[in-house]
Design a protein around this motif. Structure first.
Motif, PDB file in Angstrom:
ATOM      1  N   TRP A  11       0.769  -1.186  -0.095  1.00 61.20           N
ATOM      2  CA  TRP A  11       0.043  -0.138  -0.167  1.00 61.20           C
ATOM      3  C   TRP A  11       1.040   1.195   0.096  1.00 61.20           C
ATOM      4  O   TRP A  11       0.645   2.274  -0.522  1.00 61.20           O
ATOM      5  N   ARG A  12       2.141   1.152   0.606  1.00 63.12           N
ATOM      6  CA  ARG A  12       3.087   2.284   0.673  1.00 63.12           C
ATOM      7  C   ARG A  12       3.360   2.545  -0.837  1.00 63.12           C
ATOM      8  O   ARG A  12       3.361   3.680  -1.160  1.00 63.12           O
ATOM      9  N   HIS A  13       3.626   1.656  -1.762  1.00 66.74           N
ATOM     10  CA  HIS A  13       3.757   2.008  -2.973  1.00 66.74           C
ATOM     11  C   HIS A  13       2.588   2.722  -3.842  1.00 66.74           C
ATOM     12  O   HIS A  13       2.876   3.617  -4.607  1.00 66.74           O
ATOM     13  N   VAL A  14       1.440   2.285  -3.392  1.00 65.64           N
ATOM     14  CA  VAL A  14       0.222   2.979  -4.090  1.00 65.64           C
ATOM     15  C   VAL A  14       0.068   4.274  -3.504  1.00 65.64           C
ATOM     16  O   VAL A  14      -0.110   5.210  -4.243  1.00 65.64           O
ATOM     17  N   GLU A  15       0.242   4.493  -2.351  1.00 69.40           N
ATOM     18  CA  GLU A  15       0.391   5.960  -1.660  1.00 69.40           C
ATOM     19  C   GLU A  15       1.155   6.843  -2.100  1.00 69.40           C
ATOM     20  O   GLU A  15       1.051   7.893  -2.279  1.00 69.40           O
ATOM     21  N   SER A  16       2.602   6.145  -2.339  1.00 71.43           N
ATOM     22  CA  SER A  16       3.724   7.000  -2.969  1.00 71.43           C
ATOM     23  C   SER A  16       3.423   7.717  -4.438  1.00 71.43           C
ATOM     24  O   SER A  16       3.565   8.727  -4.767  1.00 71.43           O
ATOM     25  N   ILE A  17       2.677   6.765  -5.122  1.00 69.17           N
ATOM     26  CA  ILE A  17       2.290   6.984  -6.439  1.00 69.17           C
ATOM     27  C   ILE A  17       1.111   8.276  -6.507  1.00 69.17           C
ATOM     28  O   ILE A  17       1.337   9.285  -7.287  1.00 69.17           O
ATOM     29  N   VAL A  18       0.301   8.020  -5.703  1.00 63.80           N
ATOM     30  CA  VAL A  18      -0.645   9.052  -5.518  1.00 63.80           C
ATOM     31  C   VAL A  18      -0.126  10.227  -4.793  1.00 63.80           C
ATOM     32  O   VAL A  18      -0.483  11.372  -5.413  1.00 63.80           O
ATOM     33  N   GLU A  19       0.718  10.271  -3.779  1.00 67.25           N
ATOM     34  CA  GLU A  19       1.181  11.538  -3.288  1.00 67.25           C
ATOM     35  C   GLU A  19       2.102  12.209  -4.186  1.00 67.25           C
ATOM     36  O   GLU A  19       2.187  13.338  -4.238  1.00 67.25           O
ATOM     37  N   HIS A  20       3.053  11.610  -4.874  1.00 67.93           N
ATOM     38  CA  HIS A  20       4.368  11.847  -5.454  1.00 67.93           C
ATOM     39  C   HIS A  20       4.231  11.592  -6.972  1.00 67.93           C
ATOM     40  O   HIS A  20       5.197  12.287  -7.617  1.00 67.93           O
ATOM     41  N   GLY A  21       3.507  10.870  -7.406  1.00 68.99           N
ATOM     42  CA  GLY A  21       3.622  10.508  -8.985  1.00 68.99           C
ATOM     43  C   GLY A  21       4.667   9.481  -9.486  1.00 68.99           C
ATOM     44  O   GLY A  21       4.625   8.522  -8.795  1.00 68.99           O
ATOM     45  N   VAL A  22       5.695  10.121  -9.780  1.00 67.75           N
ATOM     46  CA  VAL A  22       6.721   9.180 -10.468  1.00 67.75           C
ATOM     47  C   VAL A  22       7.947   8.932  -9.412  1.00 67.75           C
ATOM     48  O   VAL A  22       8.840   8.249  -9.529  1.00 67.75           O
TER      49      VAL A  22
END
Length: 382
Positions: free
Chosen positions: A129-140
């Motif tokens: 879920w941290r990967h998903v959250e990182s994508i939503v928060e920071h994009g790339v």
């Protein structure tokens, strides 16, 4: 090249809803997003860094993707700066927007699985879920460190196998020595706690490299309780002493892939020049003995590999039986891919005698066992 702030947030804000997915990998599957550039970090023998082996080598010039063949070099830049450098973020931006054309090879099985909506193994188990959250928060920009690291080590090897003889060498180049020093003495010890899968799969032999040997010898001193280690070896240097190094570590799981290519000593000597059949059998027997004594507590999986070629095609089924008797959990069959031994590569020549023998071998009942991986050979019959 787009910088971290220049990448648009693409379409993710309207797509993401954590409550809609029970597992994080479902987010990647649903939106046809390849997880590889978000979890994987590959370092080749010269220090060049990339995230996937299936890059399109001849992408159309107008796409401007030739610079993405490599994201940089571990000898010139830090692990962290490479992980979130402009090039890998460009790769992620294209993946998030499903722009695979010209970037990923049509031969990439991962791409076909993603575009068909199928789960991507083994990477689906690495996304959180941290990967998903990182994508939503920071994009790339990826706040999570790589979960899968592949280290190529060196092309130097103790054997001169026929199928890779054109590139065989017993000498580790200065470039490879520098790469191995940085990778095995600096990067991996510092970041091993964040790596979930470490694959040491050199073009040569892992136990032939001093830096890799030292790293594995002192693996027990590192925080590796969440680490799965994958090692590809020809087995000759996999001595009881080195097995003990791995046994005494705290790694969660060890996957040993031992390349053998023969069911008899006679055939082995034809293919694996410099190898000693009795030494290999003794080393494999020791691993089997340690497993029978439950020294590993089910923390090990052993695969014996076989590259099918003219001198050994008649031993395919016998190899499967031999591997099982030696305690292997799986047997992996591959087709010969060399171009410098055309007389041995009957997959290209389609030699009728060899192809007939291959069909006969694949009809053997043992080849239908679930632990026998021979799909690549079966596809070659089409």
């Amino acid at each position: 090249m787009r910088g971290a702030q220049a990448h648009p947030r693409v379409h993710l804000d309207t797509l993401i809803d954590n409550q809609a997915f029970t597992e994080p990998w479902m987010f990647f599957q649903e939106h046809r997003i390849c997880p590889v550039p978000f979890v994987r970090f590959n370092v080749d023998s010269g220090g060049s860094v990339h995230c996937c082996c299936d890059i399109e080598r001849e992408s159309p010039p107008e796409l401007g993707l030739e610079s993405l063949q490599s994201f940089g070099n571990i000898c010139d830049e830090s692990y962290l700066s490479l992980w979130n450098g402009d090039k890998i973020m460009e790769w992620r931006w294209r993946v998030l927007n499903n722009k695979y054309e010209g970037m990923c090879s049509d031969a990439c099985s991962k791409k076909h699985r993603i575009l068909s909506g199928s789960p991507l193994f083994p990477h689906k188990d690495l996304v959180t879920w941290r990967h998903v959250e990182s994508i939503v928060e920071h994009g790339v920009y990826m706040a999570e460190l790589p979960g899968f690291v592949q280290a190529k080590g060196s092309r130097a090897c103790n054997l001169h196998c026929r199928m890779c003889r054109a590139n065989a060498t017993t000498r580790i180049t200065d470039e490879e020595s520098k790469t191995n020093g940085i990778l095995f003495a600096e990067v991996l010890p510092e970041y091993i706690h964040s790596i979930r899968v470490l694959e040491i799969a050199p073009a040569g032999e892992v136990f032939f490299h001093d830096q890799a040997n030292r790293f594995l010898e002192f693996l027990r001193d590192y925080d590796t309780e969440n680490l799965s280690l994958r090692v590809v070896t020809n087995g000759i240097l996999l001595t009881p002493r080195r097995v003990t190094w791995l046994e005494e570590s705290d790694i969660r799981f060890l996957h040993l892939n031992v390349s053998v290519d023969a069911a008899t000593e006679e055939t082995y000597k034809k293919i694996r020049l410099g190898g000693k059949w009795d030494v290999l059998m003794r080393n494999l027997a020791y691993i089997k003995e340690r497993r029978q004594k439950r020294c590993w507590n089910n923390r090990i999986h052993t695969t014996l590999s076989f590259v099918a070629q003219a001198p050994n095609v008649h031993e395919i089924a016998d190899f499967a039986r031999m591997a099982r008797a030696m305690g292997a959990d799986a047997v992996n069959f591959q087709r010969f891919g060399g171009v410098h031994m055309p007389s041995w590569n009957f997959f290209v020549s389609r030699d009728p005698v060899m192809m007939s023998e291959l069909r006969r071998q694949l009809r053997d009942p043992v080849m239908s066992e679930p632990w026998v991986l021979a799909d690549q050979l079966r596809r070659s019959l089409d």
